[in-house]
Every structure is written in C-alpha cells, then in structure tokens.
Enzyme design. Sequence first.
Site, PDB file in Angstrom:
ATOM      1  N   GLU A   1       0.843  -1.209   0.000  1.00 12.31           N
ATOM      2  CA  GLU A   1       0.000   0.000   0.000  1.00 12.31           C
ATOM      3  C   GLU A   1       0.869   1.248   0.000  1.00 12.31           C
ATOM      4  OE1 GLU A   1      -0.088   2.094   2.852  1.00 12.31           O
ATOM      5  OE2 GLU A   1      -0.297   0.843   4.644  1.00 12.31           O
TER       6      GLU A   1
ATOM      7  N   ARG B   1       0.694  -2.248  12.199  1.00 15.92           N
ATOM      8  CA  ARG B   1      -0.103  -3.093  11.301  1.00 15.92           C
ATOM      9  C   ARG B   1      -0.498  -2.360  10.025  1.00 15.92           C
ATOM     10  NH1 ARG B   1      -0.977  -7.699  13.917  1.00 15.92           N
ATOM     11  NH2 ARG B   1      -2.419  -8.460  12.317  1.00 15.92           N
TER      12      ARG B   1
ATOM     13  N   CYS C   1       7.892  -1.417  -1.916  1.00 13.35           N
ATOM     14  CA  CYS C   1       9.055  -2.314  -2.012  1.00 13.35           C
ATOM     15  C   CYS C   1      10.133  -2.048  -0.971  1.00 13.35           C
ATOM     16  CB  CYS C   1       9.652  -2.274  -3.417  1.00 13.35           C
ATOM     17  SG  CYS C   1      10.353  -0.666  -3.893  1.00 13.35           S
TER      18      CYS C   1
ATOM     19  N   HIS D   1      13.211   0.526  -7.362  1.00 10.99           N
ATOM     20  CA  HIS D   1      12.676  -0.722  -6.817  1.00 10.99           C
ATOM     21  C   HIS D   1      13.768  -1.448  -6.039  1.00 10.99           C
ATOM     22  CE1 HIS D   1      10.046  -4.092  -6.313  1.00 10.99           C
ATOM     23  NE2 HIS D   1      10.917  -4.918  -6.847  1.00 10.99           N
TER      24      HIS D   1
ATOM     25  N   ASP E   1      11.187 -11.263  -3.556  1.00  8.98           N
ATOM     26  CA  ASP E   1      10.604  -9.940  -3.718  1.00  8.98           C
ATOM     27  C   ASP E   1       9.164  -9.970  -3.217  1.00  8.98           C
ATOM     28  OD1 ASP E   1       9.718  -7.445  -4.427  1.00  8.98           O
ATOM     29  OD2 ASP E   1      10.412  -7.538  -6.502  1.00  8.98           O
TER      30      ASP E   1
END
Length: 274
Positions: free
Chosen positions: A38, A64, A69, A108, A125
């Site tokens: 998210e 939580r 990435c 990334h 990943d």
Amino acid sequence: MTDLAAYLDRIDYAGPTDATIDTLHALVAAHNSAIPFENLDPLMGIPVVDLSRAALFDKLVQRRRGGYCYEQNGVMGYVLAELGFGVQRLGGRVVWMNHSEELPAQTHEALSVTVPGVQGPWLVDVGFGGQTLSSPIRLEVDAVQPTRHEPYRIREHGDGLLLEAQIRSEWHALYTFTTKPQPQIDREVGSWYVSTYPKSVFVVGLSAALLTDDARWNLRGRNLAIHSAGDTERIRFATAADVLNALTDRFGIDLTDLGDRVDVEARVNAVLDC
C-alpha cells in the site's frame, strides 16, 4: 516481545525458523498473505525516508500497516538476515506497464538471498504490488520457474537482468535489475523520490495489493480486482468510505495513526478515479 517474535506473530507464522529453503518459501507465503502492499503514506503527503529496522518494524509490524518495495523487502531482508540467510539488497527499474521509451529511475528494491548449504542465490521480492513474486525463484537466467501462482523467468537484458511473469500465456516484463548490492543511501534516495515526486504513481493515486494462496487482490482507486484461477472478479466502490472499509476489512490495514494526522477519506475521495 522481540522484533522477530512480533514479526512472526504479525504474519501468523508458527513454523520452523531455521535457515532452509523450506523456511524461506514458507516465510514468503506468510508475508504475502498478511502484510499488504500500500502507498497511503505518499498519498497523504508523508514521505517514506527512514528505512531503518526500527522504523520499518514500527510501521509494518507494530502499527499493522503495509508498504511498498523499500518497506516490504526492507523488513523481509532484516528478518532473513537474523535467521541466518545471506541477504543482499538489489536495485531495479520498473518497466511493468511503462510505455515510455525513457529509462525509468532506479526505484525498486528486491533481495538476493542465499541459503546455507544450498548452491546459488534466490530472488526474493515481497514488494512488487499486484504482480509480486509469490515464491522465491533461483537467480538464474532463462529458466522458467513455477511459483505458487504464475511462472516467472529471468533473462539477460543489456548489462543486467530482466524479470518477467507469464500472465495468461503471455510473458510480461516487470523490472530490470543487477546483482550489484544497493547501498542504504541509494535506497533512501529512491524511496524519498517515489514518495514525494509530484508525478509519482504513489503520490497521485491509491494502490493496495494482497496475495493469498489462491488469488491476487489488487486495488486501484475505487476499483478492486480479484484474480484467481484464470478468472477475475471486479468490484467498483461507490464512495471513499467504501474504499476505506475495504482497506481495513479486506486488506487488514490499520488506518488509526493516519486518521490522527490527515483527512484520509477526503484524500482518497480525490483520487477515486486516478
């Protein structure tokens, strides 16, 4: 409770923790289904710069939340290293759904993981959103490798490598990368860029994703797609409040701390169709 114990509780994992290939597969699967991808912080104007162990465990484990990435693979890298795996952090350039001929920025992070007693590294990943790897794959070229979901392969690409996924019988490029370790400062710069750049997809629209054993749950704005066994269910939410309910109930994201700082519903309402 230690960070590691809290993490294992967060992903609802009670299996072996010795550094074996079976443990690696099990941890990736548990992480995939528990900690959602998210981008709420960048969307709300909150930069993601601190990639320290303490900051990432606080957000993804204690509070939580999910993340992208640098956060997802950040936590996974710290956990695997503590359990005795060898971990190198790699940098990549996302080409998935990128139709520009311009070279994309290196934004990334993926992991190269070695397992004691097992020859060769594995690509791990857990932070590529809707098309993230559902299993570790060997970091070797031209081998079609099964995962819990689609087959993947790694190909040579220029002076580096290219990860591809086979989706509905067609191969799709996801990102280019090299096996050269990426230092912390470069990861911090990449994370700052994608979480603050005005045209970043993480700043201008809402994304969330979760991977279960039998489905991929992908949310973009008001549109939720549930991909499973060759079939796709699509849900279009009417209001921002409906989207927030989905983030909480379907993706398991605790929005409490965000609500204390910004008007989450108003911001989500502004990007429902982005």
